[in-house]
Scaffold this active site. Structure first.
Site, short mmCIF file in Angstrom:
data_model
loop_
_atom_site.label_atom_id
_atom_site.label_comp_id
_atom_site.label_asym_id
_atom_site.label_seq_id
_atom_site.Cartn_x
_atom_site.Cartn_y
_atom_site.Cartn_z
N TRP A 80 44.95 2.64 36.52
CA TRP A 80 46.09 2.53 35.71
C TRP A 80 45.83 2.96 34.40
CZ3 TRP A 80 51.02 0.39 35.38
CH2 TRP A 80 51.37 -0.01 36.59
N ILE B 195 49.92 -2.32 28.54
CA ILE B 195 51.06 -2.13 27.49
C ILE B 195 52.07 -3.21 27.67
CG2 ILE B 195 52.43 -0.11 26.79
CD1 ILE B 195 50.77 1.87 27.70
N THR C 255 54.49 -2.93 30.77
CA THR C 255 53.74 -4.02 32.01
C THR C 255 54.43 -5.14 32.21
OG1 THR C 255 51.72 -2.90 31.23
CG2 THR C 255 51.79 -4.85 32.47
N HIS D 97 54.61 -8.80 33.54
CA HIS D 97 53.76 -9.87 33.66
C HIS D 97 52.55 -9.63 32.71
CE1 HIS D 97 56.14 -10.69 37.16
NE2 HIS D 97 55.44 -9.78 37.91
C1 DLZ Z 1 50.81 -4.30 38.11
C2 DLZ Z 1 50.32 -3.79 36.76
C3 DLZ Z 1 51.20 -3.44 35.87
C4 DLZ Z 1 52.69 -3.69 35.86
N1 DLZ Z 1 50.68 -2.94 34.47
C5 DLZ Z 1 49.43 -2.61 34.54
C6 DLZ Z 1 48.94 -2.14 33.38
O1 DLZ Z 1 49.52 -1.69 32.48
N2 DLZ Z 1 47.47 -1.80 33.28
C7 DLZ Z 1 46.43 -2.26 34.43
O2 DLZ Z 1 45.35 -2.06 34.20
N3 DLZ Z 1 47.07 -2.60 35.47
C8 DLZ Z 1 48.55 -2.84 35.70
N4 DLZ Z 1 49.03 -3.40 36.78
C9 DLZ Z 1 48.24 -3.67 37.85
C10 DLZ Z 1 47.26 -4.98 37.89
O3 DLZ Z 1 46.49 -4.94 37.00
C11 DLZ Z 1 46.76 -5.04 39.52
O4 DLZ Z 1 46.00 -3.75 39.75
C12 DLZ Z 1 47.89 -5.26 40.49
O5 DLZ Z 1 48.41 -6.35 40.20
C13 DLZ Z 1 47.05 -5.67 41.73
O6 DLZ Z 1 46.28 -6.77 41.70
#
Ligand code: DLZ
Length: 178
Positions: A31, A109, A113, A115
């Site tokens: 991510w 962020i 992001t 949640h």
């Molecule tokens: C779902 C999600 C979101 C919305 N934003 C981020 C982020 O900004 N940075 C990050 O590292 N991961 C994000 N994730 C993914 C969650 O960390 C996780 O990989 C998923 O919810 C699956 O468990």
């Protein structure tokens, strides 16, 4: 203290750090990889600067920040020889010796992001718990930023690369008590 005299950030360690015998694990997210990758590079550069051999730095990636603690736990345990066949079907950790420290790297962020608070909270508590449960220092290399611009700055794009601090923290913590 304060005003123009104030220097934000971490002071250099007071003792000379020799990382030449250390094995370090870096687990990072896919991510936000445009921001995560320079942070990982910054950590590696600091580790090498403290004498850690490149072949003793193991890199593994996971989808997102939420996965960092469980991946770090499994990989550390595996390196300690405490887990059996936990990573069946995936490439094995190449190190024959236990890791001396781990760095978990990711970027959250707030502006983009969903949640944000839940993921940031779970990730930070999880990373702390892995360190306490395994006895291996696990460095919190997760940026929690309000905007993408802020995150880029902290990854060295127009500002200080925080990955460098995480690399030196890993060496310092690994050497603690040795
Ligand atoms: C779902 C999600 C979101 C919305 N934003 C981020 C982020 O900004 N940075 C990050 O590292 N991961 C994000 N994730 C993914 C969650 O960390 C996780 O990989 C998923 O919810 C699956 O468990």
């Amino acid at each position: 203290m304060g005003g123009d005299d104030f220097h934000k950030g971490v002071k250099q360690p007071s003792t000379k750090l020799d990382g030449s015998a250390l094995r370090i694990l870096i687990v990072h997210t896919r991510w936000n990889s445009e921001i995560v990758d320079p942070l990982v590079e910054g950590s590696i550069a600091a580790l090498v600067n403290y004498g850690v051999k490149r072949e003793n730095i193991t890199l593994r990636d996971v989808p997102g920040a939420f996965e960092l603690p469980s991946a770090a736990l499994r990989l550390i345990r595996q390196s300690q020889g405490q887990s059996q066949n936990l990573l069946m079907g995936s490439p094995q950790v190449s190190s024959a010796m236990p890791f001396d420290a781990a760095i978990c790297v990711g970027v959250l962020i707030k502006g983009s992001t969903m949640h944000f608070e839940y993921i940031a909270d779970a990730t930070s508590h999880g990373i702390m718990k892995v360190g306490l449960d395994t006895g291996v220092p696990v460095i919190f290399g997760v940026l929690t930023c309000l905007t993408e611009e802020q995150a880029m700055q902290r990854a060295g794009m127009g500002g200080h690369n925080h990955g460098a601090d995480w690399g030196s923290a890993a060496v310092e913590m690994a050497l603690l008590g040795l």
